[in-house]
Write a protein that holds these residues in place. Structure first.
Motif, PDB file in Angstrom:
ATOM      1  N   SER A  89       3.906  37.116  45.669  1.00 19.37           N
ATOM      2  CA  SER A  89       3.176  36.447  46.739  1.00 19.37           C
ATOM      3  C   SER A  89       2.377  37.481  47.528  1.00 19.37           C
ATOM      4  O   SER A  89       2.821  38.612  47.718  1.00 19.37           O
ATOM      5  N   ASP A  90       1.177  37.083  47.941  1.00 19.51           N
ATOM      6  CA  ASP A  90       0.425  37.867  48.916  1.00 19.51           C
ATOM      7  C   ASP A  90      -0.213  36.873  49.871  1.00 19.51           C
ATOM      8  O   ASP A  90       0.076  35.677  49.813  1.00 19.51           O
ATOM      9  N   GLU A  91      -1.096  37.313  50.733  1.00 18.69           N
ATOM     10  CA  GLU A  91      -1.632  36.397  51.739  1.00 18.69           C
ATOM     11  C   GLU A  91      -2.581  35.346  51.162  1.00 18.69           C
ATOM     12  O   GLU A  91      -2.826  34.319  51.781  1.00 18.69           O
ATOM     13  N   ASP A  92      -3.125  35.569  49.948  1.00 22.60           N
ATOM     14  CA  ASP A  92      -4.096  34.649  49.364  1.00 22.60           C
ATOM     15  C   ASP A  92      -3.546  33.765  48.250  1.00 22.60           C
ATOM     16  O   ASP A  92      -4.070  32.683  47.998  1.00 22.60           O
ATOM     17  N   SER A  93      -2.522  34.233  47.542  1.00 20.46           N
ATOM     18  CA  SER A  93      -2.027  33.478  46.391  1.00 20.46           C
ATOM     19  C   SER A  93      -0.552  33.760  46.143  1.00 20.46           C
ATOM     20  O   SER A  93       0.014  34.702  46.680  1.00 20.46           O
ATOM     21  N   ILE A  94       0.033  32.914  45.304  1.00 21.29           N
ATOM     22  CA  ILE A  94       1.413  33.119  44.873  1.00 21.29           C
ATOM     23  C   ILE A  94       1.467  32.962  43.365  1.00 21.29           C
ATOM     24  O   ILE A  94       0.634  32.288  42.764  1.00 21.29           O
ATOM     25  N   GLU A  95       2.434  33.588  42.757  1.00 17.37           N
ATOM     26  CA  GLU A  95       2.666  33.446  41.326  1.00 17.37           C
ATOM     27  C   GLU A  95       4.022  32.807  41.152  1.00 17.37           C
ATOM     28  O   GLU A  95       5.002  33.241  41.753  1.00 17.37           O
ATOM     29  N   ILE A  96       4.045  31.753  40.335  1.00 18.40           N
ATOM     30  CA  ILE A  96       5.294  31.044  40.086  1.00 18.40           C
ATOM     31  C   ILE A  96       5.609  31.079  38.597  1.00 18.40           C
ATOM     32  O   ILE A  96       4.711  31.193  37.766  1.00 18.40           O
ATOM     33  N   GLN A  97       6.911  31.027  38.292  1.00 21.80           N
ATOM     34  CA  GLN A  97       7.347  30.946  36.900  1.00 21.80           C
ATOM     35  C   GLN A  97       8.234  29.721  36.774  1.00 21.80           C
ATOM     36  O   GLN A  97       9.241  29.594  37.457  1.00 21.80           O
ATOM     37  N   PHE A  98       7.792  28.816  35.887  1.00 19.33           N
ATOM     38  CA  PHE A  98       8.556  27.607  35.641  1.00 19.33           C
ATOM     39  C   PHE A  98       9.806  27.937  34.851  1.00 19.33           C
ATOM     40  O   PHE A  98       9.884  28.969  34.170  1.00 19.33           O
ATOM     41  N   TYR A  99      10.770  27.041  34.891  1.00 20.63           N
ATOM     42  CA  TYR A  99      12.035  27.246  34.197  1.00 20.63           C
ATOM     43  C   TYR A  99      11.843  27.481  32.708  1.00 20.63           C
ATOM     44  O   TYR A  99      12.580  28.229  32.090  1.00 20.63           O
ATOM     45  N   ASP A 100      10.795  26.881  32.124  1.00 22.24           N
ATOM     46  CA  ASP A 100      10.544  27.060  30.689  1.00 22.24           C
ATOM     47  C   ASP A 100       9.854  28.379  30.366  1.00 22.24           C
ATOM     48  O   ASP A 100       9.602  28.679  29.208  1.00 22.24           O
ATOM     49  N   GLY A 101       9.538  29.179  31.392  1.00 21.07           N
ATOM     50  CA  GLY A 101       8.951  30.494  31.173  1.00 21.07           C
ATOM     51  C   GLY A 101       7.472  30.587  31.470  1.00 21.07           C
ATOM     52  O   GLY A 101       6.932  31.683  31.596  1.00 21.07           O
ATOM     53  N   ASP A 102       6.762  29.453  31.554  1.00 25.65           N
ATOM     54  CA  ASP A 102       5.334  29.482  31.853  1.00 25.65           C
ATOM     55  C   ASP A 102       5.101  30.067  33.241  1.00 25.65           C
ATOM     56  O   ASP A 102       5.851  29.781  34.176  1.00 25.65           O
ATOM     57  N   VAL A 103       4.038  30.866  33.366  1.00 22.51           N
ATOM     58  CA  VAL A 103       3.688  31.490  34.636  1.00 22.51           C
ATOM     59  C   VAL A 103       2.346  30.926  35.091  1.00 22.51           C
ATOM     60  O   VAL A 103       1.450  30.695  34.286  1.00 22.51           O
ATOM     61  N   GLU A 104       2.231  30.705  36.390  1.00 19.76           N
ATOM     62  CA  GLU A 104       1.002  30.150  36.951  1.00 19.76           C
ATOM     63  C   GLU A 104       0.720  30.815  38.292  1.00 19.76           C
ATOM     64  O   GLU A 104       1.649  31.111  39.052  1.00 19.76           O
ATOM     65  N   GLU A 105      -0.553  31.059  38.563  1.00 16.18           N
ATOM     66  CA  GLU A 105      -0.947  31.598  39.863  1.00 16.18           C
ATOM     67  C   GLU A 105      -1.608  30.487  40.658  1.00 16.18           C
ATOM     68  O   GLU A 105      -2.454  29.753  40.145  1.00 16.18           O
ATOM     69  N   LEU A 106      -1.197  30.342  41.911  1.00 16.38           N
ATOM     70  CA  LEU A 106      -1.732  29.306  42.789  1.00 16.38           C
ATOM     71  C   LEU A 106      -2.366  29.947  44.010  1.00 16.38           C
ATOM     72  O   LEU A 106      -1.806  30.891  44.583  1.00 16.38           O
ATOM     73  N   GLU A 107      -3.502  29.413  44.416  1.00 15.29           N
ATOM     74  CA  GLU A 107      -4.075  29.824  45.686  1.00 15.29           C
ATOM     75  C   GLU A 107      -3.195  29.260  46.798  1.00 15.29           C
ATOM     76  O   GLU A 107      -2.558  28.211  46.633  1.00 15.29           O
TER      77      GLU A 107
END
Length: 88
Positions: A27-45
């Motif tokens: 996480s930073d001030e502009d975005s976060i990175e999440i990892q789903f339980y199945d292993g997929d990774v996604e970056e969100l604003e």
């Protein structure tokens, strides 16, 4: 309009309205990175995070779920390794 009043916390697990389970991994001030339980990774604003309807949950009992398949592959590779055959 801000739906989500929960701040993203690195290491915290969450569940969304679609019943997807994920962990915030960066996480930073502009975005976060999440990892789903199945292993997929996604970056969100951050503004997308603010619109999500999520709840904080306890870590799943088997939080290593996405890595089980990888560990099985490593075991197969280890079983196929026969160095004595190479020196013949």
């Amino acid at each position: 309009m801000r739906e989500n009043q929960i701040e993203p916390v690195v290491g915290q697990w969450y569940r969304d309205v679609d019943d997807r389970i994920f962990e915030v991994v960066a996480s930073d001030e502009d975005s976060i990175e999440i990892q789903f339980y199945d292993g997929d990774v996604e970056e969100l604003e951050m503004d997308i995070w603010d619109e999500l309807a999520v709840i904080a949950i306890a870590e799943p009992n088997d939080a290593s779920g996405p890595f089980d398949e990888f560990e099985d592959e490593l075991n197969i590779l280890a079983e196929d390794y026969h160095p004595r055959q190479w020196s013949a």
